[in-house]
Write an enzyme that holds these catalytic residues in place. Structure first.
Site, PDB file in Angstrom:
ATOM      1  N   HIS A 194     -25.490 -27.673 -38.611  1.00  0.00           N
ATOM      2  CA  HIS A 194     -25.125 -28.735 -39.556  1.00  0.00           C
ATOM      3  C   HIS A 194     -24.483 -29.897 -38.806  1.00  0.00           C
ATOM      4  CE1 HIS A 194     -24.731 -24.895 -41.965  1.00  0.00           C
ATOM      5  NE2 HIS A 194     -25.719 -25.537 -42.576  1.00  0.00           N
TER       6      HIS A 194
ATOM      7  N   GLY B  89     -28.025 -23.417 -47.703  1.00  0.00           N
ATOM      8  CA  GLY B  89     -28.376 -24.816 -47.864  1.00  0.00           C
ATOM      9  C   GLY B  89     -29.805 -25.078 -47.449  1.00  0.00           C
TER      10      GLY B  89
END
Length: 591
Positions: free
Chosen positions: A225, A58
């Site tokens: 995250h 990501g």
């Protein structure tokens, strides 16, 4: 405390694409496939046949992973949207079309479910296409124990960059895919990382996270995250570092015995910025981690690498990683250290210290050369000490007496500290001349150098710096008059030295007479003394120069920003000029 929610970009898709494209601007050996968000090495930049190394994940972890593409590092990186894995199709495209895959490919993402599934699927597609491909998911997080990690296992965080560097450098040597894959596993088994953060991160274009970390607390083991870590604790850096190192190195804890530690083991330390910590604080953190490793564990890392490698957007935290060194079994040039030290042309890698410099590391104290200070070098420029005390004393006492009026003037047109600063310096110099143990004598240069030291230590701000520069130059100007034999400090000698000082001051400040500064008092005094050799006339010129500042608009100094000129213009002189002219008038009164 709350998450930093201000950003220059509001569209995260546009942000990711422009950030990736920028890498082709900062590294001309790279190419960009915007449709699939792949950064890869240009075919014309490849100089040899080798195993290709592909990573990714990501976005939001920059410079990971695309910032590590380049000679000596990754061959390609595949990006997802912020905090989301790229698709298997993106990764398949990178593996089949963007790299030279004839010698095989190692696909090596971090251990997150989406990444494992999509990079794994691409691995199988590559194998089905006849490409020799291996897959390994880096997992180095010791912030979450084995029980909590469960079947998913450890997360891949900052220390994984060391593994990417090792396997990439190994591929550059021409090593086989089998050995590169084995070394990835070996290095991972010897690596542990813990990260901590003072706050959650914020993704551009999304609402602020509802959960915040209370003021004075820190989350130990927070994921990249925003995932929770092992626990929260009251924040104090030494205690935080102690906790993190314990989680990394306590191999007696069955839930976290990821690496063992025995006397004689050698380690590499990586301190990684999660994105929002200043370089100044990160350096302080590195020092604290190193100190505790040496003090509590008898570990002196053989390499210390500090920087921003794998972030969590603007995460207000850091991670600490320890990689235990072991024999790779591959011979010279292929040890962990040699592979970490190998050159890499990737903008995200910041470990510029050469191997030979590390090899010369020593704890031996540095022997500083002992340059003779100016005050330790005698001169022949002489003035009876009693006369010097009398003249300087008269000027200094007058300066102390006028402090209230200087302060009042500076309160109107400045920040109110000029008078106090001048008084503080004057009192300190006066104390020097009244101290029977001061070792002052008739050497004028020595006396001025002693005054310089006092001014530098007691007078701060702009005026303190200007006086210090002027007096340093005055000492040098006086020494220039030394004829090699006894040289009386006459008006001619002082005038020549003062001229030198004014010229020296002009190199460091643009201030000149007419700018409404202390120069309006200083320059007329020095010029008149040089022309007339009459200190009374010089002091009068200084007073007139100061009086003229009442009608001047400031072009330098804080007065420029204060405003309200209609209230003081024509009434209030420049405070610095006034203080200096009063000192010079006091000097003249002693004659």
């Amino acid at each position: 405390m709350s998450a930093q929610t201000k950003h220059f970009f509001s569209d995260p898709t546009h942000l990711v694409l422009t950030a990736l494209h920028s890498l082709t601007l900062t590294n001309p050996s790279l190419a960009f496939d915007p449709e699939h968000k792949i950064i890869f090495r240009r075919p014309d930049s490849l100089t040899k046949k080798k195993v290709a190394i592909i990573s990714g994940g990501g976005s939001g972890h920059e410079p990971a992973f695309a910032g590590f593409v380049g000679q000596g590092f990754l061959d390609a990186s595949v990006a997802g949207t912020i905090f989301a894995s790229p698709s298997a199709e993106q990764i398949r495209k990178a593996t089949l079309d963007c790299v030279d895959n004839e010698q095989g490919v190692l696909i090596i993402p971090m251990n997150y479910t989406g990444d494992v599934l999509n990079f794994g699927m691409a691995t199988e597609k590559a194998r089905a296409a006849g490409i020799k491909t291996e897959f390994f998911a880096i997992n180095d997080d010791a912030g979450v124990g084995k029980n909590k990690g469960g079947k998913v296992g450890r997360r891949g965080i900052g220390g994984g960059i060391l593994i990417l560097k090792i396997v990439s450098a190994l591929a550059e040597t021409g090593e086989s895919l089998e050995n590169i894959y084995r070394i990835a596993q070996q290095a991972n088994s010897l690596l542990a990382t813990v990260g901590s953060s003072l706050e959650h991160v914020h993704i551009p274009g999304r609402p602020a996270p509802e959960d915040t970390i209370p003021e004075g607390e820190v989350e130990v083991g927070m994921g990249i995250h925003n995932e929770p870590g092992s626990h929260r604790m009251r924040f104090a850096l030494p205690e935080l570092v102690k906790t993190m190192l314990f989680q990394i190195l306590d191999h007696n804890d069955p839930d976290r015995a990821f690496i063992t530690h025995h006397p004689g083991d050698e380690f590499v330390l990586l301190i990684n910025n999660l994105g929002g910590v200043s370089s100044l604080e990160l350096s302080g953190i590195t020092d604290e981690v190193y100190r505790q490793l040496e003090q509590d564990y008898d570990i002196k890392p053989i390499r210390v690498i500090q920087g921003t490698f794998l972030t969590s957007l603007n995460g207000l935290g850091f991670s600490a990683s320890l990689l235990k060194l072991a024999d790779t079994g591959l011979g010279p040039g292929k040890s962990f250290l040699e592979l970490l030290d190998a050159p890499a042309e990737a903008v995200g890698w910041s470990a510029p210290v050469h191997t030979s410099t590390w090899d010369r590391r020593t704890d031996a104290p540095v022997q500083l050369k002992k340059t003779r200070l100016a005050e330790d070098q005698p001169s022949n420029v002489k003035l009876d000490l009693a006369i010097l005390k009398k003249v300087l004393g008269a000027g200094l006492r007058r300066l102390i007496e006028v402090e209230p009026i200087v302060t009042r003037y500076d309160t109107i047109v400045g920040d109110g500290d000029c008078g106090v600063g001048l008084k503080r310096g004057a009192e300190a110099v006066l104390a020097l001349f009244e101290d029977p143990l001061s070792n002052l004598n008739d050497d004028v240069v020595h006396a001025v150098n002693r005054i310089v030291t006092i001014v530098e230590n007691t007078m701060d701000g702009t005026s303190g710096a200007i006086y210090a520069i002027f007096l340093n130059a005055l000492a040098h100007g006086l020494r220039e008059q030394d004829k090699g034999t006894t040289t009386p400090a006459t008006a001619d000698v002082w005038a020549a030295a003062l001229k030198h000082s004014v010229e020296a001051l002009g190199k460091y400040t643009p201030a000149k007479p007419g700018d409404r500064t202390m120069m309006d008092a200083l320059v007329p005094f020095c010029t008149t003394l040089k022309d007339t050799k009459d200190i009374h006339a010089a002091a009068k010129a200084s007073q007139e120069g100061t009086e003229a500042t009442k009608s001047m608009k400031a072009s330098l100094g804080r007065t420029v920003y204060v405003g309200g000129e209609e209230e003081w213009l024509g009434k209030v002189p420049d405070p610095g000029a006034h203080g200096l002219s009063e000192f010079l008038t006091g000097l003249a009164s002693a004659f």
